[in-house]
Write a protein that holds these residues in place. Structure first.
Motif, PDB file in Angstrom:
ATOM      1  N   GLU A  47      36.331  44.615  39.820  1.00  0.00           N
ATOM      2  CA  GLU A  47      35.849  45.097  38.530  1.00  0.00           C
ATOM      3  C   GLU A  47      34.475  44.252  38.168  1.00  0.00           C
ATOM      4  O   GLU A  47      34.979  43.242  38.191  1.00  0.00           O
ATOM      5  CB  GLU A  47      36.665  45.909  37.751  1.00  0.00           C
ATOM      6  CG  GLU A  47      37.954  47.282  38.679  1.00  0.00           C
ATOM      7  CD  GLU A  47      38.067  48.115  37.581  1.00  0.00           C
ATOM      8  OE1 GLU A  47      38.338  47.627  35.722  1.00  0.00           O
ATOM      9  OE2 GLU A  47      39.265  48.084  37.913  1.00  0.00           O
ATOM     10  N   ASN A  48      34.071  45.038  37.355  1.00  0.00           N
ATOM     11  CA  ASN A  48      33.201  43.225  36.591  1.00  0.00           C
ATOM     12  C   ASN A  48      33.415  42.512  35.705  1.00  0.00           C
ATOM     13  O   ASN A  48      33.555  41.869  35.744  1.00  0.00           O
ATOM     14  CB  ASN A  48      32.065  44.819  35.321  1.00  0.00           C
ATOM     15  CG  ASN A  48      31.262  43.823  35.110  1.00  0.00           C
ATOM     16  OD1 ASN A  48      29.788  43.324  36.151  1.00  0.00           O
ATOM     17  ND2 ASN A  48      30.907  43.503  33.482  1.00  0.00           N
ATOM     18  N   LYS A  49      35.163  42.963  35.127  1.00  0.00           N
ATOM     19  CA  LYS A  49      36.046  42.720  33.821  1.00  0.00           C
ATOM     20  C   LYS A  49      36.535  41.587  35.436  1.00  0.00           C
ATOM     21  O   LYS A  49      36.515  39.891  34.515  1.00  0.00           O
ATOM     22  CB  LYS A  49      36.825  43.336  33.536  1.00  0.00           C
ATOM     23  CG  LYS A  49      38.297  43.103  34.911  1.00  0.00           C
ATOM     24  CD  LYS A  49      38.944  44.605  34.072  1.00  0.00           C
ATOM     25  CE  LYS A  49      40.172  44.540  35.259  1.00  0.00           C
ATOM     26  NZ  LYS A  49      41.185  45.764  34.298  1.00  0.00           N
ATOM     27  N   HIS A  50      36.508  40.761  36.669  1.00  0.00           N
ATOM     28  CA  HIS A  50      36.462  40.181  37.533  1.00  0.00           C
ATOM     29  C   HIS A  50      35.915  39.159  37.243  1.00  0.00           C
ATOM     30  O   HIS A  50      35.598  37.979  38.318  1.00  0.00           O
ATOM     31  CB  HIS A  50      37.435  40.611  38.886  1.00  0.00           C
ATOM     32  CG  HIS A  50      38.672  41.658  38.229  1.00  0.00           C
ATOM     33  ND1 HIS A  50      38.738  42.811  38.675  1.00  0.00           N
ATOM     34  CD2 HIS A  50      39.942  41.199  37.926  1.00  0.00           C
ATOM     35  CE1 HIS A  50      39.735  43.607  38.148  1.00  0.00           C
ATOM     36  NE2 HIS A  50      40.595  42.349  38.103  1.00  0.00           N
TER      37      HIS A  50
END
Length: 160
Positions: A47-50
């Motif tokens: 995901e974007n958070k990674h």
């Protein structure tokens, strides 16, 4: 799909409980897909958070997933007994960037001479392209509990 031979389905079910009870695993979205004697496979849906600022998965995510699956492989080695397993060394070699799909880790316990255990981990994408490798060393301490008792303790603690 990456699987361990001689899967320990009861331990896999317990790992799913641990996943749900672990704030860190929940934060990163780590999941155990297969566990066997001396083996564990798990993944993160990217995901974007990674992603780091350049748009690829941050190296710490690779290392966290490798470390987590190495720990699960150790649990598989000692199952049904529970052991404390503490990372004392983790070396990760990054081979190819990844920015979407799944990051998959397959951990294999390659050597145990208590109190030390060594695990090799291969990280790949869903096309089975090698993304990174890791080697971990753990300090293992036996307990007088089974993994079932340990999970029950965690559940009781979370309910308080």
């Amino acid at each position: 799909m990456n699987r361990c031979g001689n899967e320990l389905m009861e331990l896999l079910n317990l790992m799913r409980i641990i996943e749900a009870l672990s704030p860190y695993w929940t934060l990163l979205g780590m999941h155990v897909d297969s566990v066997g004697r001396d083996c564990a496979v798990g993944h993160i849906d990217i995901e974007n958070k990674h992603l780091q600022i350049l748009g690829t998965v941050h190296g710490g995510v690779h290392a966290a997933l490798a470390d987590a699956m190495a720990w699960v492989a150790i649990l598989g080695h000692y199952y049904p007994d529970y052991v404390h397993a503490i990372t004392i060394n983790l070396t990760t070699r990054y081979l190819k960037p990844i920015n979407k799909g799944q990051l998959i880790a397959k951990a294999k316990l390659i050597h145990v001479r208590e109190p030390l255990a060594t695990i090799n981990v291969e990280l790949s994408n869903e096309n089975n392209e090698l993304i990174a490798t890791a080697t971990t060393t753990y300090w293992v301490t036996k307990t007088n509990k089974t993994i079932h008792e340990h999970v029950d303790e965690i559940k009781r603690h979370k309910q308080q």
